[in-house]
Each structure stands twice: as structure tokens, then as C-alpha cells.
Scaffold this active site. Structure first.
Site, PDB file in Angstrom:
ATOM      1  N   LYS A 262       6.974  -9.729  12.224  1.00  0.00           N
ATOM      2  CA  LYS A 262       6.614  -8.367  12.646  1.00  0.00           C
ATOM      3  C   LYS A 262       5.120  -8.297  12.957  1.00  0.00           C
ATOM      4  O   LYS A 262       4.713  -7.805  14.012  1.00  0.00           O
ATOM      5  CB  LYS A 262       6.944  -7.367  11.537  1.00  0.00           C
ATOM      6  CG  LYS A 262       6.313  -5.986  11.707  1.00  0.00           C
ATOM      7  CD  LYS A 262       6.706  -4.998  10.636  1.00  0.00           C
ATOM      8  CE  LYS A 262       5.770  -4.973   9.486  1.00  0.00           C
ATOM      9  NZ  LYS A 262       4.519  -4.210   9.694  1.00  0.00           N
ATOM     10  N   ASN A 263       4.300  -8.788  12.056  1.00  0.00           N
ATOM     11  CA  ASN A 263       2.844  -8.601  12.188  1.00  0.00           C
ATOM     12  C   ASN A 263       2.192  -9.534  13.185  1.00  0.00           C
ATOM     13  O   ASN A 263       1.007  -9.383  13.481  1.00  0.00           O
ATOM     14  CB  ASN A 263       2.183  -8.696  10.809  1.00  0.00           C
ATOM     15  CG  ASN A 263       2.562  -7.521   9.939  1.00  0.00           C
ATOM     16  OD1 ASN A 263       3.154  -6.550  10.418  1.00  0.00           O
ATOM     17  ND2 ASN A 263       2.255  -7.603   8.663  1.00  0.00           N
TER      18      ASN A 263
ATOM     19  N   ARG B 170       1.453   2.619  12.177  1.00  0.00           N
ATOM     20  CA  ARG B 170       0.007   2.418  12.198  1.00  0.00           C
ATOM     21  C   ARG B 170      -0.422   1.438  13.270  1.00  0.00           C
ATOM     22  O   ARG B 170      -1.513   1.507  13.776  1.00  0.00           O
ATOM     23  CB  ARG B 170      -0.441   1.898  10.831  1.00  0.00           C
ATOM     24  CG  ARG B 170      -0.913   2.944   9.898  1.00  0.00           C
ATOM     25  CD  ARG B 170      -1.594   2.291   8.741  1.00  0.00           C
ATOM     26  NE  ARG B 170      -2.653   1.406   9.212  1.00  0.00           N
ATOM     27  CZ  ARG B 170      -3.849   1.837   9.587  1.00  0.00           C
ATOM     28  NH1 ARG B 170      -4.086   3.129   9.590  1.00  0.00           N
ATOM     29  NH2 ARG B 170      -4.796   1.023   9.987  1.00  0.00           N
TER      30      ARG B 170
ATOM     31  N   CYS C 290      -0.289   5.787   5.005  1.00  0.00           N
ATOM     32  CA  CYS C 290       1.008   5.677   4.316  1.00  0.00           C
ATOM     33  C   CYS C 290       0.713   5.669   2.820  1.00  0.00           C
ATOM     34  O   CYS C 290      -0.429   5.712   2.385  1.00  0.00           O
ATOM     35  CB  CYS C 290       1.743   4.425   4.759  1.00  0.00           C
ATOM     36  SG  CYS C 290       0.886   2.942   4.349  1.00  0.00           S
TER      37      CYS C 290
ATOM     38  N   ARG D 126      -5.810   4.175   4.717  1.00  0.00           N
ATOM     39  CA  ARG D 126      -5.798   3.342   5.930  1.00  0.00           C
ATOM     40  C   ARG D 126      -6.584   3.986   7.081  1.00  0.00           C
ATOM     41  O   ARG D 126      -6.061   4.263   8.155  1.00  0.00           O
ATOM     42  CB  ARG D 126      -4.356   3.023   6.309  1.00  0.00           C
ATOM     43  CG  ARG D 126      -3.617   2.405   5.126  1.00  0.00           C
ATOM     44  CD  ARG D 126      -2.277   1.895   5.439  1.00  0.00           C
ATOM     45  NE  ARG D 126      -2.346   0.642   6.191  1.00  0.00           N
ATOM     46  CZ  ARG D 126      -1.258   0.032   6.642  1.00  0.00           C
ATOM     47  NH1 ARG D 126      -0.073   0.539   6.446  1.00  0.00           N
ATOM     48  NH2 ARG D 126      -1.364  -1.107   7.323  1.00  0.00           N
ATOM     49  N   PRO D 127      -7.846   4.266   6.826  1.00  0.00           N
ATOM     50  CA  PRO D 127      -8.687   4.863   7.874  1.00  0.00           C
ATOM     51  C   PRO D 127      -8.886   3.907   9.047  1.00  0.00           C
ATOM     52  O   PRO D 127      -8.568   2.715   8.955  1.00  0.00           O
ATOM     53  CB  PRO D 127     -10.018   5.093   7.158  1.00  0.00           C
ATOM     54  CG  PRO D 127     -10.035   4.104   6.052  1.00  0.00           C
ATOM     55  CD  PRO D 127      -8.617   3.933   5.616  1.00  0.00           C
ATOM     56  N   ILE D 128      -9.397   4.432  10.150  1.00  0.00           N
ATOM     57  CA  ILE D 128      -9.682   3.567  11.315  1.00  0.00           C
ATOM     58  C   ILE D 128     -11.172   3.614  11.664  1.00  0.00           C
ATOM     59  O   ILE D 128     -11.576   3.293  12.790  1.00  0.00           O
ATOM     60  CB  ILE D 128      -8.823   3.965  12.532  1.00  0.00           C
ATOM     61  CG1 ILE D 128      -9.110   5.417  12.966  1.00  0.00           C
ATOM     62  CG2 ILE D 128      -7.348   3.752  12.256  1.00  0.00           C
ATOM     63  CD1 ILE D 128      -8.526   5.733  14.341  1.00  0.00           C
ATOM     64  N   ASP D 129     -11.982   3.995  10.690  1.00  0.00           N
ATOM     65  CA  ASP D 129     -13.428   4.146  10.933  1.00  0.00           C
ATOM     66  C   ASP D 129     -14.072   2.865  11.457  1.00  0.00           C
ATOM     67  O   ASP D 129     -14.865   2.901  12.405  1.00  0.00           O
ATOM     68  CB  ASP D 129     -14.130   4.616   9.665  1.00  0.00           C
ATOM     69  CG  ASP D 129     -13.790   3.745   8.446  1.00  0.00           C
ATOM     70  OD1 ASP D 129     -12.779   2.993   8.503  1.00  0.00           O
ATOM     71  OD2 ASP D 129     -14.523   3.786   7.468  1.00  0.00           O
ATOM     72  N   LEU D 130     -13.711   1.741  10.898  1.00  0.00           N
ATOM     73  CA  LEU D 130     -14.337   0.475  11.334  1.00  0.00           C
ATOM     74  C   LEU D 130     -13.862   0.081  12.739  1.00  0.00           C
ATOM     75  O   LEU D 130     -14.636  -0.476  13.537  1.00  0.00           O
ATOM     76  CB  LEU D 130     -14.037  -0.635  10.325  1.00  0.00           C
ATOM     77  CG  LEU D 130     -14.820  -1.946  10.527  1.00  0.00           C
ATOM     78  CD1 LEU D 130     -16.324  -1.708  10.539  1.00  0.00           C
ATOM     79  CD2 LEU D 130     -14.452  -2.973   9.453  1.00  0.00           C
TER      80      LEU D 130
ATOM     81  N   ASP E  34       1.140  -8.126   0.964  1.00  0.00           N
ATOM     82  CA  ASP E  34       2.490  -7.692   1.348  1.00  0.00           C
ATOM     83  C   ASP E  34       3.578  -8.288   0.461  1.00  0.00           C
ATOM     84  O   ASP E  34       4.714  -7.820   0.487  1.00  0.00           O
ATOM     85  CB  ASP E  34       2.778  -8.051   2.809  1.00  0.00           C
ATOM     86  CG  ASP E  34       1.899  -7.253   3.761  1.00  0.00           C
ATOM     87  OD1 ASP E  34       1.809  -7.621   4.941  1.00  0.00           O
ATOM     88  OD2 ASP E  34       1.273  -6.275   3.300  1.00  0.00           O
TER      89      ASP E  34
ATOM     90  N   ARG F 264      11.933  -0.991   8.878  1.00  0.00           N
ATOM     91  CA  ARG F 264      10.725  -1.140   9.711  1.00  0.00           C
ATOM     92  C   ARG F 264      10.339  -2.609   9.853  1.00  0.00           C
ATOM     93  O   ARG F 264       9.737  -3.018  10.839  1.00  0.00           O
ATOM     94  CB  ARG F 264       9.549  -0.383   9.073  1.00  0.00           C
ATOM     95  CG  ARG F 264       9.630   1.110   9.160  1.00  0.00           C
ATOM     96  CD  ARG F 264       8.334   1.747   8.731  1.00  0.00           C
ATOM     97  NE  ARG F 264       7.195   1.124   9.436  1.00  0.00           N
ATOM     98  CZ  ARG F 264       5.925   1.324   9.085  1.00  0.00           C
ATOM     99  NH1 ARG F 264       5.643   2.101   8.064  1.00  0.00           N
ATOM    100  NH2 ARG F 264       4.956   0.759   9.761  1.00  0.00           N
TER     101      ARG F 264
END
Ligand code: EPZ
Length: 416
Positions: A22-23, A92, A116, A121-125, A305, A397
Site C-alpha cells: 500500500k505505502n 491522508r 486520524c 498528523r499535521p502537514i506543516d513541514l 505500523d 484500507r
């Protein structure tokens, strides 16, 4: 019902084929946006996250043809557009489209991808790093607009290792003007797969597999056919399931070269593991040996994981141990559910004491996220009696058909 029923207490005996990763699939599918023409991606897992990624690509004008695990993506007609909020929100990995879309059309408007239960799980970076490459980001209620005329290479000295940020920057850099350095870069196998796909298409990337990636922008990439490797996390999940239930299983195609820390740890817990040319033969006794500490970290450390599936195995092992979660701030959500089954676990900040020696009993438990849900199924295999795991859609998922795979391994399990 959106659930799985497990009749526990039986040893496993059987074999199953491990699905495509998946990843690895998700960033490779996002990368097709960088290539005008048709790419063929083989061994793409049939899971809901891939379904959402393909929907997003179609919403951007791509033509997508899917034949089982073979996916063809034609990106000739890609145009800027807002991505459907329901697919962006539920997955995400939609953030991975950002770098590729900026490279292709120079403008992206999207909602913030969902966090989640495992963390904010921010996206600031992501946004801060893309700004260094010339991107203008204007935030709005619930989302943002990102624009750039031409992405420019930059030297990124990142404050911490992030898989998603590394992937987004690679996708933004391969067609950028000039050279990009990413340090420290994440070294996960999924990033090595992404870089392999891009190099096959003509990208100039060095340092693959190291913590320093150097990408020299090229003018165009060519359509390719590419095969996604097997999913190391799915293979590790079924290994943990065998440790929970005991027995002997063959995991066909399991990517053992990307599972070193997992196999080492399973060996310490008494699993007998033989690497065959086409997979892993795993033999586990009814009760795994305990271990002192399971510590998660960035690759090649033990993967976050697999923390929950291995916690399930530790809860039935022959002595107490500790789990230390260093990647996500809230990844012990299955603890109350495992305790309903009789596990002896106590959490203190990012560490969990797992008492071991538990005789789990069947119960109705609730999946709250993907890997925790799979861990509860593994625990159900060890439990005496019947376990029902609800919210199966979380598990769908990332696992093509966990009930079919575990039934192939000898479990008494069914959709409920
Ligand atoms: C990827 O998530 C994986 N997802 C995750 O797998 C995996 O657990 C994770 O990497 C770590 O290995 C996919 O590949 C689709 P990160 P990602 O950026 O990229 C923080 C699964 O079960 N951070 O490496 O989101 C972040 O909150 C999933 O298959 C920021 O603070 O992970 C986390 O604490 C779960 N700001 C840490 O960094 C940012 O801008 C590492 O996250 C980005 C990340």
C-alpha cells in the site's frame, strides 16, 4: 455487518501470498502525474486507499483502467482542479499529490487531509519545505491554495525524518529547476521503490536508501511499466498473527530483505523463520517467548505500523515487556480493546507495559484505525472463544482480504 468474526484458540497451518505494498503504491500512483502518457503499475493492491487515490487521479483528468492488480494511468489530460473532499479527507496520502501536482500544473487547492486516531498528523513541514522551492501557500478555512510558476531546487535540512515529506519533496524535485538535497531523508523501502520508479522514468536521483537524497531536475520523464513490491507490513502482520496463535505458515513473496528488524524481533520471541527463495516459512510455538522492549522508529528500526500487531503477540507471551512508540503520539488505541480480551497492559505516555502470560478470551472489540484493527484480529486468533472485530472498513484500507488470507493460513474466520 461491517465486522469480522474469529473462532480463536486454533494453531495456524497454511500459506498465503502477500499483496503489493500500500505505502509503495500510493506515492508511485501520485508520481504518474509527472509523466505525460500511460504508465502501467503491476501488483497494485485492491484496497480502499488505492481506490481513493485512483478516484483522485480521475478527478484531475487522468484516464484510469484497472484490471485486478494491474493499473494503467494516462495523464495526458491532467488539469488543475480541486480534488473531491471526501477522498482527500478520508485518506491522508492525498497530501502526496501536492508535490506532483505542483510540478505538473503549478496550482493545487485542497482540503487538509484527515488526521486520524494515531495522531494529529499535521502537514506543516510539507508546506514549509515546498515554500523553500518557490511555492506560495495561502491557507483558508479547512484547506489551502498552493501555487508556483516553476519549482526550484533547494537544500532541505529537515528538523526530523518524515516519510511523507521525503516523498513529496522527491516528487516536487524531479522536474524542478536545479538541484534538491533532502537531509535527513526517510529511508523506508517505500521511498526506495518510489525513487526506483522515477529513475526508470528518467529522473536523476542519487543516495537512494541513504539519509541524503540528491535530485537533479530533468526536463521530462517517460512512461514506464513498473511492479510494486510485496507489502512488508502485511507480511509482518501475518507473522504476528502466527506468533499469537502458534503454528506454521508460509508467507509467499514476503520481502524479507526489508523486514530485518521485524524478523530479528520475532526471532527473539521464539519464532523460527526460514528465508526461502519465494517467501518466508514461519514456525511459532503456542506461546511466544517474552521480550524486554519493543522500540519503534524510522527505518531500519522496528516499524511503527507493526507495533500494535506485535503488542498483541507480547500480551500472550511468557513474560512481561515494554513497548515504546516513538513515531506517532497516540498509537496505543488498541490497549482498551485488548484489555477487554483479558490482556494486562498499562500505558504511560509513549510507553506501554505489557504483562504477558495472558490467556485472552473472545470479546466484541472495535477497530479504530488500520493497523490496530489488524492487531485485534490477530489477538482474536489467540483468544479462547469467539471474537468480533467491528469497523472492518478500517482494515480494508490496507489489507486486500484479511479474512481470506488468514483462512488460507488455517484460521477459523469469517465476515460478520
Ligand atoms: C507514512 O505516514 C505511512 N503512510 C504510515 O503508514 C507510517 O506509519 C509512517 O509513514 C511512518 O513510517 C503512508 O505511507 C501512506 P511521517 P506519514 O510523515 O508520511 C510528523 C499505515 O498504517 N509530521 O513519517 O504521514 C507526524 O505527525 C500508515 O500504513 C509532522 O509533524 O508519516 C509523525 O508524528 C500509518 N509534520 C511523524 O512526523 C509534517 O508535516 C512521522 O510521520 C509531517 C509529519
Amino acid at each position: 455487518m461491517d465486522a469480522i468474526r474469529i473462532y480463536g484458540g486454533k494453531c495456524l497451518d497454511g500459506q498465503t501470498k502477500i499483496q503489493g505494498s500500500k505505502n509503495a503504491s500510493l506515492p508511485v500512483l501520485a508520481a504518474t502525474l509527472l509523466i505525460k502518457g500511460t504508465c502501467e503499475i503491476e501488483n497494485c493492491p485492491e484496497i480502499s486507499d488505492v481506490y481513493h487515490m485512483l478516484r483522485l487521479l480521475e478527478s484531475l483528468g487522468c484516464k484510469v483502467i484497472r484490471e485486478g492488480t494491474l493499473v494503467r494511468v494516462n495523464t495526458e489530460q491532467v488539469s488543475e482542479c480541486d480534488m473531491p473532499a471526501d477522498s482527500v479527507g478520508v485518506m491522508r496520502s492525498s497530501i502526496m499529490l501536492l508535490g506532483a501536482l505542483l510540478a505538473r500544473v503549478g496550482r493545487v487547492e485542497m482540503d487538509y487531509p484527515g488526521g486520524c486516531v494515531i495522531g494529529a498528523r499535521p502537514i506543516d513541514l510539507h508546506l514549509q519545505s515546498l515554500r523553500k522551492m518557490g511555492v506560495t501557500v495561502r491557507e483558508r478555512e479547512g484547506g489551502f491554495l498552493a501555487c508556483v510558476c516553476r519549482l526550484k531546487g533547494a537544500v532541505h535540512k529537515l528538523p526530523f525524518i518524515s516519510v511523507g515529506v521525503t516523498e513529496n519533496l522527491v516528487l516536487a524535485a524531479v522536474l524542478a529547476e536545479g538541484t534538491t538535497v533532502i537531509e535527513p531523508a526517510a529511508r523506508e523501502p517505500e521511498i526506495q521503490t518510489l525513487c526506483g520508479f522515477l529513475k526508470l522514468a528518467g529522473a536523476d536521483i542519487t543516495g537512494i536508501g541513504s539519509d541524503r537524497l540528491v535530485i537533479r531536475g530533468v526536463s521530462r520523464l517517460e512512461p514506464v511499466s513498473f511492479r510494486i513490491p510485496a507489502d512488508r507490513i502485511v507480511a509482518g502482520t501475518y507473522l504476528a498473527a502466527c506468533m499469537c496463535a502458534g503454528g506454521r505458515v508460509f508467507l509467499q513473496d514476503a520481502p524479507e530483505r526489508h523486514m530485518e528488524s521485524v524478523l530479528c524481533f520475532a526471532g527473539q520471541m521464539g519464532a523460527g523463520i526460514t528465508c526461502e527463495p519465494d517467501g518466508l516459512m514461519v514456525t511459532c510455538r503456542a506461546r511466544p517467548k517474552g521480550c524486554d522492549r519493543l522500540v519503534t522508529g524510522c527505518y531500519p528500526a522496528f516499524p511503527t505500523d507493526l507495533q500494535s500487531p506485535f503488542m498483541a503477540a507480547m500480551s500472550v507471551s511468557d513474560r512481561p515487556g515494554w513497548v515504546e512508540e516513538n513515531v506517532f503520539e497516540n498509537r496505543f488505541r488498541i490497549v482498551p480493546e485488548l484489555m477487554k480480551m483479558g490482556a494486562d497492559i498499562a500505558v504511560c505516555r509513549n510507553r506501554a507495559y505489557v504483562g504477558g502470560r495472558s490467556r485472552l478470551r473472545g470479546a466484541v472489540v472495535q477497530a479504530e484505525e488500520l493497523r490496530g484493527g489488524a492487531a485485534l484480529v490477530a489477538a482474536g486468533l489467540a483468544a479462547q472463544g469467539t471474537t468480533i472485530v467491528t469497523n472492518r472498513h478500517y482494515i480494508d484500507r490496507g489489507y486486500e482480504d484479511i479474512t481470506l488470507s488468514l483462512r488460507e493460513l488455517g484460521a477459523e474466520i469469517e465476515l460478520a
